[in-house]
Scaffold this active site. Structure first.
Site, PDB file in Angstrom:
ATOM      1  N   TRP A   8       0.707  -1.355  -0.201  1.00  0.00           N
ATOM      2  CA  TRP A   8       0.252  -0.191  -0.061  1.00  0.00           C
ATOM      3  C   TRP A   8       0.920   1.581   0.420  1.00  0.00           C
ATOM      4  CZ3 TRP A   8      -2.691   2.567   4.753  1.00  0.00           C
ATOM      5  CH2 TRP A   8      -0.926   2.247   6.202  1.00  0.00           C
ATOM      6  N   ASP A   9       2.470   1.434   0.449  1.00  0.00           N
ATOM      7  CA  ASP A   9       2.929   2.100   0.303  1.00  0.00           C
ATOM      8  C   ASP A   9       3.061   3.264  -0.984  1.00  0.00           C
ATOM      9  OD1 ASP A   9       4.256   0.267   1.701  1.00  0.00           O
ATOM     10  OD2 ASP A   9       5.603   1.198   2.180  1.00  0.00           O
ATOM     11  N   LYS A  65       2.540   0.624  16.603  1.00  0.00           N
ATOM     12  CA  LYS A  65       3.291   0.807  15.811  1.00  0.00           C
ATOM     13  C   LYS A  65       3.382   2.151  14.620  1.00  0.00           C
ATOM     14  CE  LYS A  65       5.759  -1.868  11.432  1.00  0.00           C
ATOM     15  NZ  LYS A  65       5.597  -3.138  10.425  1.00  0.00           N
ATOM     16  N   GLN A  66       2.242   2.532  14.492  1.00  0.00           N
ATOM     17  CA  GLN A  66       2.313   3.547  13.498  1.00  0.00           C
ATOM     18  C   GLN A  66       0.563   4.216  13.249  1.00  0.00           C
ATOM     19  OE1 GLN A  66       3.006  -0.029  10.914  1.00  0.00           O
ATOM     20  NE2 GLN A  66       2.248   1.986   8.744  1.00  0.00           N
ATOM     21  N   GLU A  91       0.625  -3.021  13.017  1.00  0.00           N
ATOM     22  CA  GLU A  91       0.693  -3.752  12.624  1.00  0.00           C
ATOM     23  C   GLU A  91       0.746  -4.613  13.611  1.00  0.00           C
ATOM     24  OE1 GLU A  91       3.019  -4.005   9.460  1.00  0.00           O
ATOM     25  OE2 GLU A  91       2.077  -4.605   7.981  1.00  0.00           O
TER      26      GLU A  91
END
Lengths: 775, 775
Positions: free
Chosen positions: A353-354, A609-610, A496
Site C-alpha cells: 500500500w506504500d 506501531k504507526q 501491525e
C-alpha cells in the site's frame, strides 16, 4: 559523517557528501546514494571490495522464485560496478595506508556519484584516485563508471581487473542459471544468463576505454574467466604525475523488457549488442552529458524550491524527488514500485500500500502520466487479485498485500522466520488479513481520477478497479447476529502491532468508502456512459452485485467517536493495558519495545506501531471534524512508537492540519532523518520509499496545504516557522499550475485557460489563469 | 612469507608458519592449512572477514547438482568458522592499525591451526589476540575454535558475533534450500537445511563458552537471525589485562552419514543434538585432548622419520601424510577422494585416476584397511561404470573419468568454459575418451591384492572389477583392416595436451595388461575357487567373454620401442614439430605455453603436459629394460612441461631408478614446492592430492626403493645425497614391517612370523623376522 550541506554555486542544496569512510557503515551510502532510472537500480557500493558491503543491482519487474517454498523476489543480477584496483600488487583499500582526503558525493541534480580520494599507500606513495558513475536517464539500459589514478611522488604498477561478475545472489539465493560468457573484438565483454524459474533472459555488456592524460591509449590486457565471471585484466606502469583514466560502460537488457516481448533470445542479444556497442563508442563524457540534459529538463519542471532557514528542507525534498524518480519503473505498466525501490533486498521488490497511499500522490500531482502507469499495473494485477478473492472464499478483487508478477496474486511470505527460541515458524498474517490494501488501491485510482480527470484511463482501467474492489468488500462483510450489523472481523489494520482484531477503524471506514464509491460509479456509469457500463455490467455482474452492496452498506458497522471523541482503533484497543511508553518514545532505534516485550504481549497493550486512526483522519478527512481529528491525534500519537517509516509523515500532516506547526515540524524533521539522519544503519536494507513519498506529502499536501478535498483542490498553507516560501508546479486536470506559497500569500498560475475551482477556508474560488490568495 | 622450519622441541619439523598476513595471498594458507578428518574438511579462512578469502567447508560424499546443465559437485556447506570480532565498535582487521606480531601455524602433529597476534588498533590500544581450532579425529562430526582477547594498556568494548552462516555457495551456485534455524536453551544454535537435488539433510550445531581469565562466565548476549543465518551477539566491557576467552564448538551431521541410513530426519536431528550437546559441555580443551590422543597414536604408526641435511624433507612427508589423512573419507566406502581433497572447490570433489595411481599406494602400503575402503568405493560405482560402457556401445565396466555419486557414472562436465574470443563452448573430451582410467582402477585393485593378500576383498569386490574392466577393453578394441591388428583409436592419454590420438602408448599397454590380467584371474578362479567362479561366470558371462579377450589380445597393437628405443607416445607424436621449449621449461607458473599458443597448435607440437610414456615405464616397469626406461625418459622429459601436478613425482621416481639421483632430487624438490613452495597462488583452488600422494611415492617407492615388482616386494634404495636415513612402517600381506633405510644398509623387522620373500638386485631373499641388507 554525512554532510548534507556542502554544495556550492549551482549545486547548492543538491549534493550529499560522505566525509569519512567506515567499513561498518557502508550500507548507508550504498542505499541513499542509490542510482537508477526505474528500469534498473543499483546500490552505490565502492569499486573496490570490502567486508560488510552489499553489492546490489536490480532490474525492475524481473521477479524470480528461488525455491518452491520461498516467494518470488527481485533477483540481484550480475555486478559490473566492481573495478578491482591493485597498486604495486596490493589491492587499493581505504583500510590500508593513510587516507589524506576523502569525499563521496551524490549529486541529485545530475544523478552522479563521485569519490575524491588522496591516499598514501603503505610504502609512502601518494595517489589521487577519483571515480564517478551514473545510471543513464537517456538510455535506460546503460550505466557507466570512470576511475582516474595518478601518483604525485613516484612511479607505480597499476593493475585493474574489471568485468561482469555473476556470482552475486540474494543473501545466498541464486536466481540465475550459469550463462554464457564472451569477449567480442577483444574488447566487449558479454554475459548472458537466465532466471531459474521465471526464465527471463539477461544480456549484460561491459567494455572499457583507457586514457593517459586524457589521450586514449591501449593498455596491456588479458582476458580471464571464472565460474559465472568474465573479466579483463589491465596492466600499466604509471609514471609520476601522469593521470590514468579508466572508463567502463555497461548495459543490461532482458527478455522482460517491453520492447523485446515478441523477440527471440538471439534477437535480443543482437539488438542489445548493437545498442551497447554504439553507446560504448561515444564514451563516458558524451553519455554523461546526455544523461545530465535529461536530468536538467526533469528538474526544470519538477524541482520544488524552498526558501528556509534550514537548508536540509530544500535538500530533503530534492532527495525525495530524486529517489522517487530513480526507483519508479514508469517506462512499463507491467511493474510496480518496491517498498525499498531498487536500492536493496528488503521486502524482495514487492509493492505494498506504500505505493498508493504514500508515493502515488506525488506522481498524480506532479507527473500524472507516471501515476497512470502505476495504476495500470494494479489493473494488470486484477487477475491475481480475483484469484486471491476466490481462494479466500470472496468475490471481486482482493488485492494482494504484497504484489510482484502481474498474475501471481498474493506473494507475502506465508511463514516468517522461526521463533529462534521455540523453533516454531511464525505465520505472517499480512498476506491473509491485512485487507485494507484493497481500499487503498481503490482510493489511489479515485484520487488520480479526481486530480487528472483522465477519462481514458477510467474507461480502460479505473472503473473496473473501483467497482470490483467494492464487490470484494460486499462479499467480505460478516453479519453479526447480536449487533444486527455487518462487521469486518479478524484483520490487521495499518497498526501491525495488533493482529486478529475486529472492526479496525481504518479498515471499516475505508471499506465503507470503497463500497460507497463503487455504488456511486455504478449509478454514474449507468446514467452517463451506457457503453462502458454495458461491458462492465456483463463482466462483473454489476446489476446484481451492486444491489447486494447497497443492502449491506447501510448495515456496516463503522466505529464512531466515543464521548471523548476518540474513535476506537478496533473493538478492544481502548480496553487494553496502558503502559508507560516514555522509554520507547525516546528510543534511538526503532523496535526497542521488543527488547522488553514479545509480540503477543504487545498485542495486549495500548501501543501502536504507526498511524492508523490518524491515517484515517488524513485519508478521509472530509468525514471528520477538526475536533475529532485533534482528539484522536492527541489520544493515539502518544501511544504510537513510529516504528514504521510510514508513520511520521501522516502525523506531521495531521499535526499541521491541527495548527500544531511546531509539533508538525518536529515530526517532519524525524521523517527526514529516517534516510538522511545521523543513524548510519537505518537505510541498510534500502531507501524507505513510503517515507520519501511522505516527505513530499508533508511539504506539498501539509505545509503548502494543497490537497484534494472531497474532489476539489483545497489550499490551506501551514508553513512552519522556518520556511518562508515554496515554489513548485502541480498538475490539475491536465494543466500545469505554478505555485508560489508564502506565509500570507499564495500565487497560482495556470498553463491553460479552463475554469478551475479551488477551495479555501471552506469557500470555492474560481479562476482561469492566475490567482492570488492572501491569508 | 611461509616458514617451513619453525617448530622446536617436540614440534621440530611438525609445524608450518605464516609469518605475514596478506589479503591477496589468503588462498595459500586456507588450502595448505586445511583441517579435516575425512568426514569433513574446511579451508582455514580467518575468523574475521577479508576480501579475497574463500570460506569452504565440505562434507565428503554429499554431492548435489545445482542445475540440470551442470554436473554434480561437493557443496560448500554453512560456515561456522567465522567469528566476527568488534573492538570499540570497529571490526578487528589486520588491515587496520598496526600489526606488532603475527604468526599463523598449522601443527601437523596435533591437527591444530593457531594464530598469535599482537595488534595496535587505530586509537593506540594494544591487544593480544590468539585463536586456535581443530577438526576432531575423535568425533568425526565435531570441529572447535577458541579465541582469546586481552588489552594490555586500556579497557575496550568487545563485541563478538558468532553462529552459523548458510549464505555460502560454490562460487555463486547455491546447493541448499533455506532451512530451519533454532536456538535451544538460549545457547545451542541449530540450523537444518537440505540439498536441492540430492535431498541430503544437514544438521548444523554451534554453541559457545565464555571465560574471563579462564573462569567460565556468562556474557550479555542476544540472538539474531537473517536469511540463511542464525547467530548470537556477545557484548563485554573488557578490563585492562584481563583475558577474554571465547570457545565455539560446532558439529555437522547429515542424512548421508552411514549411521543414519535408515533414520528419519527427526531422528537424525535428535541424535545429532544429543551428540553435540554432550560434546559442547566438555569444552574445547577436553575435546582437543581427545583429538590429540588420536593424532599421536596415528603418528606412532604412521610417521616417516627422515634424517636429512634439508629439514624440508621431513616436513614435506609429514605434510603429505597429514593431508592424505584429513582428505580421505576412510570411514565410508560409499565415497572417494576428491582431486583437491576437501580443501577447495577445484574439480568439484570428483575422484580421478589420481586416487588409484597417486594416492592409493600410500594407503595400500601403510593403512590397507583404508585402501580397501577406497577400492570398495570403485566397486560401488560399478553400476555407473557399466552404464557408461553401455551408453558408449561397449561391454563391461568403463570407469568414469570423473566419479562422484555411486550410480552416476560419468560426471565430467561435457562443456567447458566457452572460448571467450569465439564464444564457442569448448567440449571437454576427457569424460568421453580419456579411457585409461579403467585400467588404472584395475591396476589399483591388483596392486592392493598383491600387497595385502586380502582374499576376502577380492572375493567380494576385487575379482569382479579385474574381470569386468578386462571385458570392457575387449569390446573397446577396434579392428584395423590394413594392419590386421586391434587398435585403440581416438583417445586422450595421460598427456592431455594431445586429444583424439590413436594408440596412445600408455592406454594400449595398460589395456593389454588389464585384459591379460582378466584372463589370468579367469583361469585362476576357475581352477582354484569354483564357487566364486560360478557366481561371477553367471553374472559376467565369463566363459564367452574371456574367450573373446583371448582371441583379441594377441592381435592388440602395442607401441614398441623404435631404433632409438623410444616408444612413440602415440601414432603421430614423433612426427610432430619439435620446438624450442626452453622458455616454458623455465616457467615460473604452469601453463605459460598458452600465453603463446592455442590448444590446437599445441596438439601439433612435440610437447607434453605430464608423464605419459614415463608413467608407463613406472607402472609396468617389469616390462621395460633399464635402457628403454632411460631412452624414453631422456626423450620425453625435455618435452614435458610438468603443467600437471601429477608429473613431477613419476619423473622423480624414474630418474632415481635410472640412478640419476641429482635430477631425481631436483624433481622431488619441485614436487614439494607445488604446495609448500614460495608460489603463494599455486594452492588457491585446493591442495594437490595426487602430488602429495606422489611425494610419498618418491620417498618410499623411489628413495627408500621399496616397491611392488611383478607381485613381489623389491628393495633398491636410491637415497639422494641429502638423506642419510629413513625409518617407517609398511604393511605387507597383513604384517607390519619396520623399515630403516640408510645409504648402504637396510634393516627390515616384521611383526609376524610368516616367511616373506624380498627381491634385491634381481635376487629373491627369504626371511621370517628380521633382515639386514647391505648394498
Amino acid at each position: 559523517m554525512i554532510n548534507y550541506n556542502l554544495g556550492k554555486g549551482e549545486f547548492e542544496n543538491w549534493v550529499i557528501t560522505e566525509e569519512k569512510f567506515s567499513v561498518l557503515l557502508q550500507g548507508k551510502c550504498e542505499a541513499i546514494f542509490c542510482l537508477g532510472n526505474g528500469y534498473m537500480g543499483m546500490r552505490s557500493a565502492t569499486e573496490e571490495k570490502y567486508p560488510y558491503q552489499t553489492r546490489n543491482t536490480f532490474v525492475a519487474g524481473t521477479f524470480n522464485k528461488f525455491d518452491a517454498n520461498e516467494v518470488t523476489e527481485l533477483p540481484n543480477v550480475a555486478d559490473a560496478l566492481e573495478i578491482e584496483i591493485f597498486i604495486d600488487n596490493e589491492p587499493f583499500s581505504l583500510q590500508l595506508g593513510q587516507v589524506i582526503a576523502y569525499s563521496r558525493t551524490l549529486n541529485l541534480k545530475t544523478g552522479e556519484v563521485s569519490r575524491n580520494i588522496i591516499w598514501k599507500n603503505t610504502t609512502g606513495k601518494v595517489f589521487t584516485i577519483n571515480s564517478k558513475r551514473f545510471v543513464s536517464q537517456d538510455n535506460l539500459h546503460l550505466f557507466c563508471s570512470s576511475v582516474t589514478i595518478s601518483c604525485t611522488n613516484d612511479v607505480a604498477d597499476i593493475k585493474i581487473v574489471s568485468g561482469i561478475n555473476g556470482q552475486m545472489s540474494n543473501s545466498g539465493a541464486q536466481h540465475f542459471h550459469e550463462g554464457e560468457k564472451r569477449i567480442f573484438e577483444g574488447k566487449i565483454i558479454q554475459m548472458t544468463s537466465k532466471t531459474t524459474e521465471s526464465k527471463i533472459n539477461f544480456v549484460h555488456h561491459s567494455a572499457h576505454k583507457t586514457f593517459l592524460n586524457n589521450k586514449e591509449i591501449d593498455v596491456d590486457q588479458h582476458f580471464g574467466m571464472d565460474r559465472r565471471k568474465v573479466f579483463i585484466t589491465y596492466n600499466l606502469h604509471l609514471q609520476k604525475g601522469i593521470e590514468f583514466k579508466f572508463d567502463k560502460i555497461n548495459s543490461i537488457h532482458t527478455s522482460r523488457d517491453i520492447e523485446f516481448i515478441r523477440k527471440t533470445k538471439e534477437e535480443i542479444v543482437a539488438i542489445s549488442f548493437e545498442d551497447f556497442a554504439r553507446s560504448w563508442k561515444l564514451g563516458y563524457e558524451v553519455l554523461f552529458e546526455k544523461n545530465v540534459q535529461n536530468w536538467l529538463s526533469f528538474w526544470q519542471n519538477q524541482d520544488i524550491k524552498v526558501v528556509s532557514k534550514n537548508e536540509i528542507e530544500q535538500l530533503a525534498i530534492r532527495f525525495a524527488i530524486y529517489h522517487l524518480k530513480v526507483m519508479t519503473p514508469s517506462h512499463d505498466a507491467r511493474m510496480g514500485i518496491g517498498a525499498k525501490g531498487l536500492s536493496g533486498e528488503g521486502y524482495k521488490g514487492h509493492s505494498f500500500w506504500d505505493t498508493e497511499l504514500f508515493m502515488l500522490p506525488y506522481f498524480t500531482f506532479s507527473q500524472p502520466e507516471k501515476a497512470r502507469k502505476l495504476l495500470e499495473y494494479r489493473y494488470h494485477t486484477l487477475a491475481g487479485a480475483r484469484k486471491k478473492a476466490k481462494e479466500n472464499g470472496f468475490k471481486g478483487a482482493m488485492y494482494p498485500w504484497e504484489s510482484a508478477w502481474m498474475d501471481d496474486g498474493e506473494v507475502t511470505p506465508v511463514w516468517g522466520a522461526a521463533d529462534i527460541i521455540t523453533g516454531e515458524a511464525t505465520k505472517i498474517w499480512s498476506g491473509f488479513i491485512e485487507q485494507h490494501i484493497t481500499s487503498d488501491v481503490s482510493f489511489g485510482v479515485w484520487q488520480y481520477f479526481k486530480i487528472t480527470n483522465d477519462i481514458d484511463f477510467m474507461e480502460k482501467y479505473g472503473y473496473e478497479i473501483l467497482l470490483d474492489t467494492g464487490i470484494f468488500w460486499g462479499s467480505r462483510f460478516q453479519w453479526n447476529e447480536d449487533k444486527q450489523r455487518y462487521h469486518i472481523e479478524n484483520v490487521i489494520g495499518p497498526d501491525e502491532y495488533k493482529e486478529h482484531i475486529n472492526n479496525d477503524a481504518f479498515t471499516n471506514h475505508t471499506a465503507f468508502w470503497c463500497v460507497e464509491n463503487a455504488i456511486f460509479f455504478y449509478n454514474d456509469l449507468k446514467e452517463s456512459k451506457p457503453d462502458v457500463f454495458k461491458i462492465l455490467n456483463q463482466k462483473l455482474n454489476l446489476d446484481e452485485e451492486i444491489e447486494i452492496l447497497k443492502e449491506k452498506l447501510v448495515k456496516l458497522y463503522i466505529p464512531e467517536p466515543n464521548q471523548e471523541l476518540v474513535i476506537p482503533q478496533d473493538d478492544t484497543y481502548l480496553l487494553l493495558d496502558d503502559i508507560d511508553l516514555t522509554k520507547y518514545k525516546n528510543q534511538k532505534h526503532v523496535g526497542s519495545l521488543f527488547m522488553d516485550y514479545s509480540l503477543s504481549q504487545v498485542n495486549k497493550m495500548q501501543v501502536s506501531k504507526q498511524a492508523s486512526v490518524v491515517m484515517l483522519m488524513y485519508l478521509l478527512e472530509h468525514k471528520f471534524s477538526k475536533e475529532i481529528k485533534t482528539a484522536n491525534f492527541n489520544y493515539y500519537e502518544p501511544r504510537t512508537l513510529h516504528d514504521s517509516s510510514l508513520s511520521l509523515s501522516t502525523h506531521a500532516i495531521v499535526a499541521a492540519d491541527m495548527g500544531e506547526l511546531e509539533m508538525s515540524y518536529k515530526l517532519f524533521q524525524k521523517a527526514i532523518e529516517i534516510d538522511l539522519g545521523p543513524n548510519m544503519k537505518s537505510s541498510d536494507h534500502g531507501i524507505h520509499g513510503a517515507s520519501i513519498g511522505g516527505i513530499w506529502q508533508i511539504m506539498i499536501n501539509g505545509f503548502a496545504g494543497l490537497r484534494l478535498m472531497d474532489g476539489v483542490l483545497r489550499i490551506e498553507p501551514k508553513l512552519p516557522e522556518t520556511i518562508a516560501e515554496m515554489s513548485f508546479n502541480i498538475f490539475w486536470k491536465g494543466e500545469r499550475i505554478q505555485c508560489q506559497i508564502k506565509k500570507n500569500i499564495a500565487l497560482l498560475q495556470k498553463s491553460g485557460t479552463a475554469k478551475m475551482e479551488i477551495m479555501q477556508n471552506g469557500k470555492i474560488i474560481s479562476f482561469t489563469d492566475k490567482l492570488e490568495i492572501r491569508f
